[in-house]
Design a protein around this motif. Structure first.
Motif, PDB file in Angstrom:
ATOM      1  N   ASP A 200       0.944  -0.980   0.030  1.00  0.00           N
ATOM      2  CA  ASP A 200      -0.067  -0.072   0.093  1.00  0.00           C
ATOM      3  C   ASP A 200       0.862   1.323  -0.007  1.00  0.00           C
ATOM      4  O   ASP A 200       0.572   2.191  -0.585  1.00  0.00           O
ATOM      5  CB  ASP A 200      -0.917  -0.017   1.343  1.00  0.00           C
TER       6      ASP A 200
ATOM      7  N   VAL B 251      -5.674  -1.207  -2.877  1.00  0.00           N
ATOM      8  CA  VAL B 251      -5.193  -1.353  -1.653  1.00  0.00           C
ATOM      9  C   VAL B 251      -5.355  -2.565  -0.907  1.00  0.00           C
ATOM     10  O   VAL B 251      -6.281  -3.321  -1.369  1.00  0.00           O
ATOM     11  CB  VAL B 251      -5.340  -0.108  -0.686  1.00  0.00           C
TER      12      VAL B 251
ATOM     13  N   ASN C 203      -6.594   2.242   4.499  1.00  0.00           N
ATOM     14  CA  ASN C 203      -5.708   3.195   3.278  1.00  0.00           C
ATOM     15  C   ASN C 203      -6.336   3.645   2.328  1.00  0.00           C
ATOM     16  O   ASN C 203      -5.792   4.350   1.507  1.00  0.00           O
ATOM     17  CB  ASN C 203      -4.601   2.207   2.964  1.00  0.00           C
TER      18      ASN C 203
END
Length: 368
Positions: free
Chosen positions: A219, A242, A247
């Motif tokens: 990520d 991701v 995130n």
């Protein structure tokens, strides 16, 4: 703060790899290096003949008693290494003949291979490659850059190609040598390098790309690559994946237009399959290209203007209007209008009893 899974952290700690960069030299540097090596062979041969000049005879110089001097050594070396061989100067002593057989003859072969064969190979292969790259850049049309050629990247590329994207307009960016072999086997262009570096993305043509798909397994790398892409190309449509749902906001703040959470998507599909095997199989069918059902986007046709989404042959699930997406049951799209785009579920392949409107060259509602 970017969050990573404990499995990813453990893998980062356990893995230690040293990857030395390949040396990239210009064709002229390679040519100069080979010319210097050829010159070294030439000088060594001249000295060898000169120091053993008493074993040679110059048949065209009776004034000097057929003796060989330094200039004759240079002359003999050049005509011998170039295989011209006029025969006016020749070794007459047994030692000189043995030196010619076992030393100067290998020198001659090495000189020819080095100066002629290798030079032509360098100029031909590298020059041809430079020409191919230049021609590829000139002929690039609607460019799609895919960062990462792992499982997700290959699936994304396969979907693009199956939906009509030209292979020549897809560029892969991946630092893994294995990805380079896979991309070449699939007939794709690949830039071997780190997508978080500006120079690598510039070489891939991100500044002129219409779409960028970012699919690495980390990520933090995806966020940094997204930021760099957005700085190089403010207008590109960026789709990023991701692993952790936390995130997603950070990825959107970095400039991604669409964010796909891979772990959540897989988890939902697993959960649906466990609760309802039938529902799980249908969802897998929708995500698989080429058989059964597919989810597609198409233009609203002229003869469909003014109708309700439920009245169309396709199963309409959403309508895109004025850059907003409405569900098919939303009152805003009770009547379809010119310029609408439809998100439909339809057969992956047309069947006699299951038509696929919009795939036969019909007039779209937004065309003049």
């Amino acid at each position: 703060m970017i969050k990573t899974s404990r499995y990813e952290t453990a893998a980062m700690r356990a893995t230690s790899m040293v990857a030395l960069p390949d040396r990239v030299r210009s064709p002229w540097w390679e040519l100069g290096r080979r010319l210097l090596a050829a010159l070294a062979i030439l000088v060594a041969t001249v000295l060898l003949v000169y120091f053993d000049r008493s074993g040679y005879r110059d048949g065209n110089d009776p004034v000097n008693n057929y003796a060989v001097d330094f200039k004759d050594a240079i002359y003999y070396t050049t005509v011998t290494l170039s295989t011209t061989g006029y025969g006016d100067i020749a070794p007459v002593a047994p030692g000189a003949r043995m030196v010619n057989a076992f030393v100067i003859t290998p020198f001659r072969i090495a000189f020819l291979v080095l100066l002629i064969g290798t030079t032509l190979e360098v100029l031909a292969s590298q020059g041809r490659e430079m020409f191919r790259v230049a021609r590829w850049r000139r002929n690039m049309g609607k460019r799609v850059v895919v960062v990462g050629y792992g499982t997700k990247g290959r699936s994304a590329v396969e979907t693009l190609i199956n939906n009509g994207q030209d292979k020549g307009s897809i560029v892969i960016v991946d630092p893994n040598p294995g990805a380079k072999n896979d991309a070449h086997e699939d007939g794709l262009t690949i830039i071997t390098g780190d997508a978080t570096r500006r120079q690598v993305l510039r070489q891939a043509g991100v500044a002129d790309a219409d779409q960028v798909i970012i699919t690495t397994d980390r990520d933090d790398s995806n966020v940094l690559a997204t930021l760099t892409v957005r700085q190089l190309n403010p207008d590109a449509w960026i789709v990023a994946s991701v692993r952790e749902h936390e995130n997603v906001p950070l990825m959107r703040q970095s400039g991604a237009n669409s964010v796909i959470t891979s772990s959540d998507a897989v988890g939902r599909l697993l959960g649906l399959s466990s609760m309802s095997p039938v529902l799980g199989s249908v969802m897998e069918d929708l995500l698989t290209y080429g058989e059964g059902l597919e989810v597609a986007e198409r233009d609203l046709l002229v003869n469909e203007v003014g109708k309700q989404p439920q009245q169309l042959p396709d199963q309409v699930i959403a309508v895109a209007r004025d850059e907003k997406v409405y569900r098919y049951f939303d009152p805003v799209v009770t009547q379809l209008a010119r310029g609408d785009r439809l998100i439909v579920v339809r057969p992956a392949k047309e069947l006699p009893w299951a038509p696929r409107p919009g795939t036969h060259g019909e007039d779209a509602s937004d065309e003049d």
